[in-house]
Each structure stands twice: as structure tokens, then as C-alpha cells.
Design an enzyme around this catalytic site. Structure first.
Site, PDB file in Angstrom:
ATOM      1  NE  ARG A 104      -9.257   2.701   2.316  1.00 26.66           N
ATOM      2  CZ  ARG A 104      -8.787   3.533   1.396  1.00 26.66           C
ATOM      3  NH1 ARG A 104      -9.613   4.243   0.667  1.00 26.66           N
ATOM      4  NH2 ARG A 104      -7.492   3.648   1.188  1.00 26.66           N
ATOM      5  CG  HIS A 112       5.212  -3.332   9.988  1.00 25.09           C
ATOM      6  ND1 HIS A 112       5.870  -2.204   9.554  1.00 25.09           N
ATOM      7  CD2 HIS A 112       3.949  -3.227   9.497  1.00 25.09           C
ATOM      8  CE1 HIS A 112       5.052  -1.461   8.826  1.00 25.09           C
ATOM      9  NE2 HIS A 112       3.872  -2.067   8.770  1.00 25.09           N
ATOM     10  CG  ASP A 157       1.949  -4.276  13.534  1.00 19.47           C
ATOM     11  OD1 ASP A 157       2.574  -5.279  13.925  1.00 19.47           O
ATOM     12  OD2 ASP A 157       1.528  -4.143  12.370  1.00 19.47           O
ATOM     13  CB  VAL A 180      -0.992  -0.038   1.199  1.00 17.84           C
ATOM     14  CG1 VAL A 180      -0.267  -0.044   2.533  1.00 17.84           C
ATOM     15  CG2 VAL A 180      -1.977   1.114   1.153  1.00 17.84           C
ATOM     16  N   GLY A 181       2.128   1.121   0.494  1.00 23.78           N
ATOM     17  CA  GLY A 181       3.063   2.252   0.492  1.00 23.78           C
ATOM     18  C   GLY A 181       3.887   2.288  -0.782  1.00 23.78           C
ATOM     19  N   GLY A 215       0.644  -6.105  10.622  1.00 24.85           N
ATOM     20  CA  GLY A 215      -0.728  -5.607  10.422  1.00 24.85           C
ATOM     21  C   GLY A 215      -1.468  -6.300   9.290  1.00 24.85           C
TER      22      GLY A 215
END
Lengths: 362, 362
Positions: free
Chosen positions: A178, A321, A296, A90-91, A323
Site C-alpha cells: 500500500r 523515524h 527515516d 502497525v507493528g 514516518g
């Protein structure tokens, strides 16, 4: 180029390079496309840069991970055939956006699909921080349970659901996108009845009556937007940090913020480590300004060792991390990245394309 | 009887013994009642039996913990003045009910008030078991994060919320009482859409249309009652064990049940350790018949050492029976126990009295 099995087949005219094997559920999506000449990094570790630069010349598309730097060198090496870069993330900090924009290359990415996995983890971290999960788990793991002497308030944590002792619970969100909304939806049946959030001043309001609409949508007594970090800190029983990283949010959770929080409250950060001043947070939990923390992400990760002040703190839960780390979500990210790659190579519309208009010179 | 400060005061005519200091928020409820002659076990550990038997003769009421055995010896030592035993617990295995009934002594207890705390923990255990929380937490605690090499499916757990990869999630309940319903309510916004439950054959149905009513009440697509343990095992993505202990449920979760579960499913037990065959469960997780387990109780607790097969299993989260361990809930349990004691001594109605009718001879 050992993986290029059928390079002599005239139908396979689009060379694509995939920087990681995406497993038996996703790779067939690519292998079955006879239009593609597929080259896959063969090892189960980060793609080697030298291998990558040797294999990308003349390709039409590349599927990359967060660890693969897409810069001028990368793009020049691909050459003018390159139509699309598809990242399974997503990054996109690893992608030089202006360089892509200049060359008219599309960027596919995988937003949205990880919302639920991260919201689940956010709730888990809030519960673990409130209920002393790290401490109590270690009591059992260290074999201390047999010698434990029960007492009316032994092991007691803070209850995140409302109770006859505490009927008003306020949850605070730094960032209200979101993932924040999906987290809030999950918390409502715990008896959360008040919400306060702070969004970027630049973020546009959902509507002039957004708060009243959120109250109806989520079924809570009050939703309030604030521009005051101190108010967010002061009023929340749980603070969720769910905002983007970068210089504008660096250490936005600092000593001043943490000192304003309730001593019974917990801080949850599932977004980016840079938003939180780790030293201030470790001090806040150690000295009891706040009850605990669920993280996280930590600034400087993955270089977070066992003697890191947050890792040493019994009421700081630190996860590596994870998530989006569910099979369901990672499969969806991988297959979306594959579909974005195929669409880009074939000149079709990408399911999720990052708009690069702002980078193209007028 | 050092704590009996004003025994010469003629107003203080009811002697009561309290087997544990209940802290500064609750003890004033008792100390402020001038009708009571208050004797409190002075140490912060289990009440010594010898001390107890020396102090209870002639008392009107006793407030006990789970560790204080209320049997004939206890009741005979109190003598005919005893009107009420108030236990700070939802369970009453430590109280000989027929002996109380015979003597016409009331029993106060503290049900209901721990429903929310246990439901919160049930959700936490389901998330921790699904998302590999024990493993990932230990990666960080052991200082292994810096050397971790990212991979698309590393650390991946199972997603408890629905996703585009898995739109149907079924949650199963063995026992469908208050805590089960409070747990279900919390899970609905995670996208849980199907429910299957098995209740004691003796438990009466809520109504002839109970399942349709539950569907409306919780907002899920289907709710089904089954009498078939194998069906419960086969269909559930999460199984919550929320039934009473005792001989009738001993090892109801056995190898046969666990072998019928889905390999992606998790088992959560926040109720009583005796319901689950620990060896079978450790084998089930170790050999991958199921994904993982979240346990707040283990048979034989607290004698559960670090080399217990469940404690050694990376995907078994074991907590030291902390279901009700929140300050909010324990305070409410303690103050309810105090109020039950006072009411019983004064001949008033108890807020929560266990019915002992079935133990009195006709």
C-alpha cells in the site's frame, strides 16, 4: 489506582488499562463510556513496567504502545478476564502472538491509517536526497550563504522530475504494498514513466495481468515485476525500500546491490533499518557509487549518534523515524486503538484485528 | 585575448564573449562553431568587469550571467557590431532593456526550462515545512536521537495529504503561472481537492470558463480565482508565493496576510524574497499564527546570516536559492543560452527572445 474515579458505579464493570494518555481529542472516547473502569498511566513517558503489572490484574482490556511488552508475564498477571490487547501501532513485534492465540485473546492494531503520512514522507525524502537538502540547509544555518559565490552548477542536485535532458525516469520499489503504491501515485505527475518492483516471492500477484493493470491504474508507460535484485538496482533512478523487516530481509540492500545502482540514483528507506547495511550505504554515498540517500530508519535506532557514518555523510538525509508523525495520522491511530479496545471489551468485532489463527494449535 | 585561438582564420568572423565557462557538456556547442571567434572568462567566479570591458569591443554577441550588468557603458563599449545579448537566466533585472531596444540588440533568455526543477522544490518545501524537517533533521545531526523519548504526538507535523481526520485540503497560489500549475499538478495525488488563486489584476484570464477548465485539467473539486488577499490567506492550508518581484508585489505577504492564515497552514516562497516581510513571517511562525514556512528566497539574500530571524526559527526551512539547481536544468539553461547566442550572432531566430517592442520609441 487514583484514576479509577467511579469504581463504585455498578455500570462500570470492565476494567481497562491505558498505557499512555492519548490527549484531549481521544481520551474522551474512553472516558465517556460508562461501562469502562478506566486506569491511565499518568505520566508523559513510557509506561513503567512495575506500575503496569500492579494495575492490570483483573482487567478486560489493555491499550499498549510499541514499548509495552505483551508476554506471558503480562498475560498471566492480567488473568482470565482479559479479552483484548489493543496496540497503537502497525507493528506487533512487542506482542507474543502465540501466547495471545493460546488464551483466545484478541489483538487490535492500527494498519492502513499511516499509509498517506508515510507516502508523503517517502516523496519528501526522495526530493531531499536528490536536491542536496541537508547540505544546502546547513549552508544557510551555518551562516555561509553570504560568502557563497554563485556558479552555473553550484549546489546542483539531481532532478527527480523528467526534463528535456532526461525524459525517461524509472522508479524502483523493493516491496510493492500500500505505501509503495501511494508513493508511486504521488510521483506520477513528476513525469515518472517507468516502474520496476520486486515483491516477496511468496506474495501473490494481484492478477495475471497485474503489470498491465498497474500501468493503466497509475498512468505510466511500463510497470515490470522482477525477481532480480541486481536488475532493480541497475535500472532505477530512485529505489524505495518499502518491505517488512525481519531475518528474511536483513541487509538485503548491501554493497553488491549499491554497487549496481546508477551514480545519479538515490536510495530511500522509510520502512525498517535492518533492511539496509549502514556501512555499505555510507561508503556508497561517500565514494559516489550513488548520489544520495533519504532515511527515516537506521539499523540500531534510536542509538544513532552524531558520529554515525550515515549522519556524517552530507548527502544522507537521516530523520528520527517520523514516518507516521502527523497530528492527523497519530490522532487516527490513537482513536482507532481506543475503538479497538472498546469493541474488544464489549465483545464486538474489532475494526482492525490481527488474525492469530496460524498460532492456535489444531 | 589568449582564448582567441584562431583569429587569423577568415571563416571566424563573429567575435563572441562568454562570461563564464559553461562546462564540458555545453562549451563544445560554441567551440565547434568555426564562424565564432570565442573569448571565455577563464576563472570559476564572477566575471571581472575590467576584463569584460577590455574584451567586448567589436564583438557580435555576449553570453552573460545574472551578475553581469548590461548597461549603456557595456553597450557603448561593445560598439555597433553587437547583435545579441544572451543571458543564462529567466530574470533580466541586470539588463537595461530600453538601451538594448534603442540599439536594436536582441535579448535571449532562458524561461520555461526551470519550471519542473522549481515545481519539484516547491513540493519539497511544502513537505519540509509541514513535517518539521529542519527540526527532526537537527535532532539526528546533533546526536539527540538516542535520548529521545517517544510520545504519541512527539515530532508531529501537519499532514499535507488528505486523511480521515481532514478530508478537505485547499491549496492557495499567489500567482498562477507555469510553475504554480506544475506545482499543483504534483500535489493532486496527495489528495488536494480545492484550489484558490490570486493573479495580477492585469493578467488576462485563460478563458471565461478558466476555473471549470482548470478543475477538469487538474482533476480537483474546485478552482476559484479571488482578488482578495485576505480570502486567499484565510482559506488555504498551503500558500505558494509564485509571483514576480518588483515594487508592485513588495511585502505583499505582510503581518495582515499572515494573521489571517490558519494556525495549521504553511507558507512556501520559491519566487522572490521581496514579496515577503521577513520580520512579520518570523513572528508569525514564532507565535504560532501559522505552522511553518519553506523559503528558497529571502529579502536581502545572500546577506542572510545565521542570526537572521527566519534562519533561527525551527519551523522555517530556508534554502540558498536553489530552485533551478539541478544538473539537468542548469545544463539546459546553459545550452539554451549558447544556442540563443549563436542564433543571434548568425542573424537567425532565437529560441527564446524577450520582446522589447514596448521600449522602442514610435
Amino acid at each position: 489506582m487514583a484514576n479509577n474515579i467511579q469504581s463504585s458505579d455498578p455500570v462500570r464493570r470492565h476494567k481497562v488499562v491505558v498505557c499512555r494518555d492519548l490527549g484531549p481529542d481521544v481520551m474522551p472516547l474512553l472516558r465517556e463510556r460508562r461501562e469502562l473502569e478506566l486506569i491511565v498511566w499518568p505520566e508523559d513517558k513510557f509506561c513503567d513496567r512495575k506500575w503496569l503489572l500492579e494495575n492490570i490484574p483483573g482487567c478486560s482490556g489493555v491499550l499498549v504502545m510499541l514499548s509495552d511488552i505483551v508476554n506471558e508475564e503480562f498475560l498471566d498477571t492480567c488473568g482470565p478476564s482479559l479479552k483484548v490487547v489493543s496496540t497503537m501501532s502497525v507493528g506487533y513485534d512487542h506482542v507474543k502472538l502465540p501466547a495471545l492465540a493460546q488464551r483466545g485473546i484478541k489483538l487490535g492494531y492500527t494498519p492502513d491509517v499511516l499509509t498517506d503520512a508515510v507516502a508523503d514522507l517517502s516523496v519528501m525524502l526522495a526530493l531531499m536526497a536528490s536536491r542536496n537538502a541537508k547540505q544546502t540547509l546547513s549552508v544557510v544555518q551555518n551562516g555561509e550563504w553570504p560568502s557563497f559565490s554563485w556558479a552555473p552548477f553550484a549546489f546542483c542536485g539531481r532532478q527527480i522530475s523528467s526534463s528535456s535532458q532526461k525524459r525517461t525516469i524509472t522508479v524502483g520499489f523493493l516491496g510493492f504494498g500500500r505505501i509503495a503504491k501511494a508513493t508511486l501515485a504521488r510521483l506520477v505527475p513528476f513525469g515518472i514513466n517507468h516502474v520496476i518492483f520486486l515483491s516477496s516471492p511468496k506474495s501473490k500477484r494481484d492478477s495475471p495481468n497485474e503489470c498491465a493493470e498497474f500501468e493503466r491504474q497509475f498512468g505510466v508507460k511500463s510497470v515490470r515485476r522482477t525477481a532480480d535484485l541486481q536488475e532493480l538496482a541497475r535500472e532505477s533512478d530512485i529505489v524505495f525500500v518499502l518491505a517488512p523487516g525481519g531475518p528474511s530481509t536483513h541487509h538485503i540492500i548491501d554493497e553488491y546491490f549499491l554497487r549496481a545502482m546508477k551514480p545519479t540514483a538515490v536510495l530511500v528507506n522509510p520502512s525498517r533499518g535492518t533492511l539496509v547495511d549502514s556501512d555499505a550505504l555510507a561508503k556508497a554515498v561517500h565514494e559516489g557509487w550513488i548520489w544520495g540517500a533519504g532515511l527515516d530508519v537506521v539499523e540500531g535506532e534510536p542509538n544513532v549518534t552524531a558520529d554515525h557514518p550515515l549522519v556524517k555523510e552530507p548527502r544522507c538525509v537521516v530523520l528520527p523515524h517520523v514516518g507516521s508523525a502527523t497530528f492527523e495520522t497519530r490522532l487516527e491511530m490513537a482513536s482507532l486503538a481506543a475503538r479497538n479496545l472498546i469493541a474488544g471489551v464489549l465483545g464486538e468485532e474489532l475494526e482492525h484485528e490481527l488474525g492469530l489463527q496460524s498460532y492456535t494449535s489444531p
